[in-house]
Design an enzyme around this catalytic site. Structure first.
Site, PDB file in Angstrom:
ATOM      1  N   SER A 190      28.586  51.512  -8.336  1.00 41.88           N
ATOM      2  CA  SER A 190      27.847  51.532  -9.603  1.00 41.88           C
ATOM      3  C   SER A 190      27.249  52.926  -9.861  1.00 41.88           C
ATOM      4  O   SER A 190      27.989  53.901  -9.827  1.00 41.88           O
ATOM      5  CB  SER A 190      26.775  50.439  -9.579  1.00 41.88           C
ATOM      6  OG  SER A 190      26.335  50.147 -10.870  1.00 41.88           O
ATOM      7  N   ASP A 286      34.975  45.369 -15.862  1.00 44.87           N
ATOM      8  CA  ASP A 286      33.764  45.506 -15.052  1.00 44.87           C
ATOM      9  C   ASP A 286      32.619  44.689 -15.665  1.00 44.87           C
ATOM     10  O   ASP A 286      32.225  44.911 -16.806  1.00 44.87           O
ATOM     11  CB  ASP A 286      33.389  46.996 -14.992  1.00 44.87           C
ATOM     12  CG  ASP A 286      32.205  47.267 -14.093  1.00 44.87           C
ATOM     13  OD1 ASP A 286      31.085  46.849 -14.465  1.00 44.87           O
ATOM     14  OD2 ASP A 286      32.390  47.876 -13.026  1.00 44.87           O
ATOM     15  N   HIS A 353      31.864  43.470 -10.308  1.00 44.58           N
ATOM     16  CA  HIS A 353      31.261  44.806 -10.311  1.00 44.58           C
ATOM     17  C   HIS A 353      30.970  45.182  -8.856  1.00 44.58           C
ATOM     18  O   HIS A 353      30.193  44.483  -8.204  1.00 44.58           O
ATOM     19  CB  HIS A 353      29.970  44.758 -11.140  1.00 44.58           C
ATOM     20  CG  HIS A 353      29.252  46.072 -11.244  1.00 44.58           C
ATOM     21  ND1 HIS A 353      29.803  47.178 -11.851  1.00 44.58           N
ATOM     22  CD2 HIS A 353      28.010  46.461 -10.853  1.00 44.58           C
ATOM     23  CE1 HIS A 353      28.918  48.183 -11.829  1.00 44.58           C
ATOM     24  NE2 HIS A 353      27.836  47.771 -11.218  1.00 44.58           N
TER      25      HIS A 353
END
Ligand SMILES: *[C@@H]1O[C@H](CO)[C@@H](O)[C@H](O)[C@H]1NC(C)=O
Ligand SMILES: *[C@@H]1O[C@H](CO)[C@@H](O)[C@H](O)[C@H]1NC(C)=O
Ligand SMILES: *[C@@H]1O[C@H](CO)[C@@H](O)[C@H](O)[C@H]1NC(C)=O
Length: 409
Positions: A190, A286, A353
């Site tokens: 991330s 995502d 994710h």
């Protein structure tokens, strides 16, 4: 107050409550002692030495931290450096809130559990289980890249020192053995995946030529897309972060001569100047980006997208078409990677994710499979060059039957 005590539900007398409670506690303790092999892989927190003198501090001025698990056997001279994620703060208000928690201050940090690519379990993580592994905690709010300070509303200082944290922690690790690594990977998920892109060249440059140093940004490929209302929402978030925290040093000089620094912070620009071998690992659907960049709250009327954002199985075909538009932009933005020698792509179509730091996504029956490889197999084949090339882009959702609803979203 009489009314509130009347409303209180009857409580069991204390003595009668204590016995079953103690019994339960005893059972839990026994269970923990009886199954030592099933114990999770917990790694203690190390605070950076001399952080204040170097000005390498978290938002609140506390020292940054990391977790180091030593490698062993054939992994003794191999290092995986993993940058933690956790979005960004882009205003005095949001950074001020952030410094009251684990993403802005080491005062709140504790030991961490190492899973997925960080796991030392050979079955789960056959290529990297015995490497030295470091997870660097994220406490600056600008993907380890800002360098500035500001005054908080209460008069105290807000420290935007992500870049110094990166430099000081990696310097400290160099002294702990990273300098003599024969194999090295910079990863992160991330905002930490974005940080892995931002620092990829610096990481690579720290090693002699014969060392295999590569980058593995996971779920860090953020797109400059318009949201459902036509605003460039992600661009605004990044614009606030880049300006408030003075993100500049890490951006490509070439990009900065032509473009706004905010634009240069996006992966589509970053990959143009990265010289180290890099594998882009990301879902083209995502789940964080769909929720927060494509369909952020406020970008659509009423509840029309709420259930679809939460669970992709609840989306209408029209909504899936909008997601496919996002996916097409993704495919366009990574096109440039196809011609890069030694680079890799693993762009699946599962609504998730971050796929390296979780057992289930990394290597399990429910791991996304692309080109007949799980995430762990694809990353290993790319890093060790066991395949000619690992460049896989999945077909449109819901074509991939291996996308499990058990994956973290
Ligand atoms: C991940 O797998 C390891 C090794 O099998 C196990 O010890 C750990 O508990 C697992 N973690 C989670 C969160 O399931
Ligand atoms: C980007 O951020 C800067 C600094 O906060 C601000 O002055 C500028 O107006 C922003 N740009 C846009 C287009 O919002
Ligand atoms: C998805 O749809 C099902 C069936 O209509 C419903 O029960 C469930 O609550 C929905 N999920 C979400 C997250 O809204």
């Amino acid at each position: 107050m009489a009314t509130s005590s009347k409303l209180r539900s009857p409580v069991l007398p204390r003595r009668r409550l204590a016995e079953p409670f103690l019994l339960l506690l005893l059972l839990l303790l026994l269970a923990a002692v009886a199954r030592p092999t099933a114990a999770a892989d917990v790694v203690e927190l190390t605070l950076l030495a001399g952080a204040q003198e170097k000005g390498a501090v978290c938002l609140d001025g506390s020292p940054p931290g990391y977790h180091l698990q030593r490698g062993f056997g054939s992994g003794e001279h191999s290092w995986l450096v993993f940058l933690e994620g956790g979005a960004w703060c882009n205003s005095i208000e949001s950074c001020s809130r952030r410094k009251m928690g684990v993403y802005g201050s080491s005062k709140f940090m504790k030991a961490a559990e190492f899973n997925g690519i960080l796991s030392n379990d050979q079955q789960l993580n056959s290529d990297f289980y015995n490497w030295n592994k470091v997870a660097i905690r994220y406490c600056d709010g600008a993907s380890f890249s800002g360098d500035a300070e500001a005054q908080d509303k209460d008069g105290s200082t807000l420290h935007f020192r992500g870049l110094r944290i990166w430099e000081a922690v990696v310097d400290e690790l160099m002294g702990k053995g990273l300098a003599t690594a024969k194999q090295a990977i910079l990863s992160g998920c991330s905002a930490g995946g974005l940080a892995a892109l931002l620092h990829c060249n610096d990481f690579h440059a720290r090693f002699p030529k014969e060392v295999s140093a590569k980058c593995l940004p996971d779920a860090g490929f953020f797109l400059d897309v318009e949201d459902l209302s036509g605003e460039r929402h992600m661009w605004s978030v990044f614009n606030g972060t880049v300006h408030l925290q003075n993100v500049r040093e890490v951006l490509s000089k070439d990009c900065l001569t032509k473009k706004d620094p905010t634009e240069c912070f996006f992966p589509a620009e970053l990959v143009k100047s990265i010289t180290a071998p890099t594998l882009i690992l990301n879902s083209a659907y995502d789940s964080w980006q769909i929720r927060n960049a494509l369909a952020p709250d406020g970008s659509f009327p009423g509840q029309s997208w709420s259930s679809c954002k939460t669970d992709i199985r609840n989306c209408s075909s029209t909504q899936i078409q909008v997601f496919n538009g996002f996916r097409n932009k993704f495919v366009d933005d990574v096109e440039i990677v196809k011609d890069k020698k030694d680079w890799g792509l693993f762009i699946d179509s599962c609504f998730t994710h971050c796929q390296t730091p979780f057992n289930i996504s990394w290597s399990s029956q429910a791991s996304p499979v692309l080109g007949s490889k799980t995430v762990a197999e694809a990353v290993g084949d790319w890093y060790f060059e066991r395949s000619y090339e690992v460049k896989e882009i999945d077909c449109e959702y819901p074509c991939n039957p291996t996308c499990s609803s058990q994956l973290p979203t």
